[in-house]
Design a protein around this motif. Structure first.
Motif, short mmCIF file in Angstrom:
data_model
loop_
_atom_site.label_atom_id
_atom_site.label_comp_id
_atom_site.label_asym_id
_atom_site.label_seq_id
_atom_site.Cartn_x
_atom_site.Cartn_y
_atom_site.Cartn_z
N GLY A 191 18.63 26.21 43.96
CA GLY A 191 17.40 26.80 44.46
C GLY A 191 17.21 28.26 44.14
O GLY A 191 16.18 28.84 44.48
N GLN A 192 18.19 28.89 43.48
CA GLN A 192 18.08 30.30 43.12
C GLN A 192 18.07 30.45 41.60
O GLN A 192 18.65 29.63 40.87
N ARG A 193 17.42 31.50 41.13
CA ARG A 193 17.40 31.74 39.71
C ARG A 193 18.77 32.22 39.25
O ARG A 193 19.31 33.20 39.77
N THR A 194 19.34 31.52 38.31
CA THR A 194 20.61 31.93 37.72
C THR A 194 20.41 32.17 36.23
O THR A 194 19.40 31.78 35.65
N TYR A 195 21.40 32.80 35.62
CA TYR A 195 21.27 33.22 34.22
C TYR A 195 22.42 32.66 33.40
O TYR A 195 23.54 32.52 33.91
N PRO A 196 22.16 32.34 32.14
CA PRO A 196 23.24 31.81 31.28
C PRO A 196 24.39 32.81 31.18
O PRO A 196 24.17 34.02 31.06
N ALA A 197 25.58 32.30 31.23
CA ALA A 197 26.77 33.16 31.12
C ALA A 197 27.56 32.78 29.89
O ALA A 197 27.67 31.60 29.54
N ALA A 257 42.15 33.44 44.36
CA ALA A 257 41.04 33.32 43.40
C ALA A 257 39.79 34.05 43.87
O ALA A 257 38.77 34.06 43.17
N GLY A 258 39.84 34.68 45.04
CA GLY A 258 38.65 35.27 45.64
C GLY A 258 37.88 36.22 44.74
O GLY A 258 36.67 36.14 44.61
N MET A 259 38.60 37.17 44.12
CA MET A 259 37.91 38.16 43.29
C MET A 259 37.22 37.50 42.10
O MET A 259 36.09 37.85 41.74
N MET A 260 37.87 36.53 41.47
CA MET A 260 37.28 35.90 40.29
C MET A 260 36.09 35.02 40.69
O MET A 260 35.12 34.92 39.92
N PHE A 261 36.14 34.39 41.86
CA PHE A 261 34.97 33.67 42.35
C PHE A 261 33.79 34.64 42.50
O PHE A 261 32.67 34.35 42.08
N ALA A 262 34.07 35.79 43.14
CA ALA A 262 33.00 36.77 43.38
C ALA A 262 32.41 37.27 42.06
O ALA A 262 31.19 37.41 41.92
N LEU A 263 33.27 37.53 41.07
CA LEU A 263 32.79 37.96 39.75
C LEU A 263 31.89 36.89 39.13
O LEU A 263 30.84 37.19 38.54
N GLY A 264 32.32 35.64 39.24
CA GLY A 264 31.53 34.55 38.69
C GLY A 264 30.16 34.44 39.34
O GLY A 264 29.15 34.20 38.66
N ILE A 265 30.10 34.62 40.66
CA ILE A 265 28.82 34.57 41.38
C ILE A 265 27.92 35.71 40.94
O ILE A 265 26.72 35.52 40.70
N VAL A 266 28.49 36.91 40.85
CA VAL A 266 27.70 38.07 40.42
C VAL A 266 27.14 37.82 39.02
O VAL A 266 25.95 38.08 38.75
N ASP A 267 27.96 37.31 38.11
CA ASP A 267 27.50 37.05 36.75
C ASP A 267 26.38 36.01 36.74
O ASP A 267 25.37 36.16 36.03
N LYS A 268 26.54 34.95 37.53
CA LYS A 268 25.53 33.89 37.58
C LYS A 268 24.17 34.42 38.07
O LYS A 268 23.12 33.96 37.63
N LEU A 269 24.20 35.38 38.99
CA LEU A 269 22.97 35.86 39.62
C LEU A 269 22.44 37.15 39.00
O LEU A 269 21.49 37.73 39.51
N ALA A 305 21.04 39.11 35.51
CA ALA A 305 20.50 38.92 34.15
C ALA A 305 21.38 39.62 33.13
O ALA A 305 21.95 40.69 33.40
N GLY A 306 21.51 39.01 31.97
CA GLY A 306 22.29 39.63 30.90
C GLY A 306 23.72 39.10 30.88
O GLY A 306 24.28 38.75 31.92
N PRO A 307 24.33 39.05 29.71
CA PRO A 307 25.70 38.55 29.57
C PRO A 307 26.73 39.62 29.98
O PRO A 307 27.05 40.51 29.20
N MET A 308 27.25 39.52 31.18
CA MET A 308 28.16 40.54 31.69
C MET A 308 29.43 40.65 30.85
O MET A 308 29.94 41.73 30.60
N ILE A 331 33.61 46.64 29.06
CA ILE A 331 34.29 46.01 27.93
C ILE A 331 33.37 45.00 27.25
O ILE A 331 33.33 44.88 26.03
N GLY A 332 32.58 44.28 28.07
CA GLY A 332 31.65 43.29 27.51
C GLY A 332 30.60 43.91 26.62
O GLY A 332 30.14 43.28 25.65
N GLN A 333 30.23 45.15 26.92
CA GLN A 333 29.23 45.84 26.10
C GLN A 333 29.85 46.54 24.89
O GLN A 333 29.14 47.18 24.11
N GLY A 334 31.16 46.42 24.76
CA GLY A 334 31.83 47.01 23.60
C GLY A 334 31.99 48.51 23.69
O GLY A 334 32.22 49.16 22.66
N LYS A 335 31.88 49.06 24.89
CA LYS A 335 32.00 50.52 25.04
C LYS A 335 33.46 50.94 25.17
O LYS A 335 34.36 50.10 25.35
N ASP A 336 33.71 52.22 25.10
CA ASP A 336 35.06 52.76 25.17
C ASP A 336 35.66 52.47 26.55
O ASP A 336 35.14 52.94 27.57
#
Length: 363
Positions: free
Chosen positions: A70-76, A258-270, A272-275, A350-355
């Motif tokens: 029911g919520q807008r999610t974004y491709p990861a 696994a808590g932190m990685m779950f939270a990261l996954g939720i943030v990425d899903k919600l 916009a943009g490829p984190m 790191i995902g954006q290729g920055k220093d």
């Protein structure tokens, strides 16, 4: 003519020597069999080895591991792997001496005395129940942390679940009391309660609690712990009311790490943009509703498992850094994180290729 055959009788000393040799051989065989049997006996040790990884922004058995109906999610893209450890030994599945020896010889495994891992008398059923409860709690905390990071409001309810031995609240509060206010201020989350207790300096605070459906006010003077934090001496059960459902589909994995990685996954899903920018990340760490990342066990095995499954960056809890040094696989960059905000920043940078050279590490 019949030729008779004569048998030469061996001397008595030779006969005795032969019997001694047979006895020695029999003893040696028996000792060998006993040694082999001993290797198969249960040993009071626990052996940890690298376990499987699971991509929190990917699919598991053809279903997204994390869904937000029911919520807008974004491709990861890329991967945000949670890491696990195989645990052998203990009440659930005792290990043999042979397995312990193999663990000592294998740098990918760690071996610990059972009493350092499980309290005496712990049953396999208790371990399974605790791991299941810890996983369920970590999933709820991860949703709370992710929504808090994204600025989405949700509700918290704090209820008394038990008391410490030296609790100042015994005889005043009761198990099941829901703490609604402190000094007249609504307790919307645990940080509000902590802030009021620390601000009291040990003076009495007025707690508005819901008990058996009725509103009651109790006054308690919190007690300072060894770190100078003022506490009520109670164990709290925290339940959440979220504005929408977040479904996490992962079976046969227990514990809170696994808590932190779950939270990261939720943030990425919600978001916009490829984190991740298509890169392969992995990590571990507990998380609370405020987004603080906590330490876990088996980090050396988790880093190895992450590397073997293709990760190039590993997010490690700051409190585990002492166990990271000397155990980092070749080609794996380790980033130290203390909060969900730290983790999101590291992955995005790191995902954006920055220093990324300025990111904190465990070295």
């Amino acid at each position: 003519m019949v030729q008779s055959t004569a048998h030469e009788e061996r001397p008595a000393s030779a006969r005795r020597a032969g019997r001694r040799q047979l006895a020695l051989i029999g003893s040696g065989v028996a000792a060998g069999l006993l040694g082999l049997a001993a290797l198969a006996l249960p040993a009071p040790y626990v052996v940890e080895s690298p376990g499987p990884t699971f991509n929190t922004i990917g699919k598991l058995r053809n279903r997204p591991l994390i869904e937000v109906p029911g919520q807008r999610t974004y491709p990861a893209t890329g991967a945000l792997d949670l890491t696990t450890v195989y645990v052998s030994g203990g009440p659930n599945a005792p290990v043999t001496i042979f397995e312990v020896l193999a663990g000592w010889l294998d740098p990918a495994r760690s071996v610990s005395p059972e009493e350092l891992v499980y309290p005496p008398g712990t049953t396999g059923q208790q371990i399974n129940e605790e791991n299941t409860a810890a996983m369920a709690s970590s999933q709820e905390s991860s949703v709370a942390a992710a929504l808090g990071y994204l600025g989405v409001d949700y509700g918290q309810k704090l209820s008394v679940a038990g008391f410490t031995d030296d609790s100042v609240s015994k005889g005043v509060l009761k198990v099941g009391d829901a703490i609604e206010t402190v000094n007249g201020k609504a307790v919307t989350d645990i940080e509000v309660l902590r802030g009021a207790l620390n601000a009291s300096g040990g003076n009495s605070v007025a707690l508005g609690v819901r008990r058996d459906g009725a509103r009651v006010t109790e006054k308690i003077a919190p007690k300072a712990n060894g770190q100078g934090m003022y506490q009520l001496g109670v164990a709290l059960d925290i339940s959440y009311t979220f504005p929408y459902k977040v479904k996490i589909q992962l079976e046969d994995v227990g514990g809170p790490s696994a808590g932190m990685m779950f939270a990261l996954g939720i943030v990425d899903k919600l978001t916009a943009g490829p984190m991740t920018g298509g890169k392969h990340f992995a990590g571990t760490g507990t998380i609370d509703a405020s987004g603080d990342v906590g330490p876990i066990g088996g980090i050396a095995q988790k880093m190895l498992g992450a590397s073997e499954n293709g990760a190039t960056v590993f997010l490690a809890p700051a409190e585990n850094c002492g166990e990271v040094a000397g155990h980092v696989p070749d080609g794996l960059q380790v980033v130290k994180v203390s909060t969900l905000k730290d983790a999101v920043h590291a992955v995005t940078l790191i995902g954006q290729g920055k220093d990324a050279s300025a990111l904190p590490s465990c070295s």
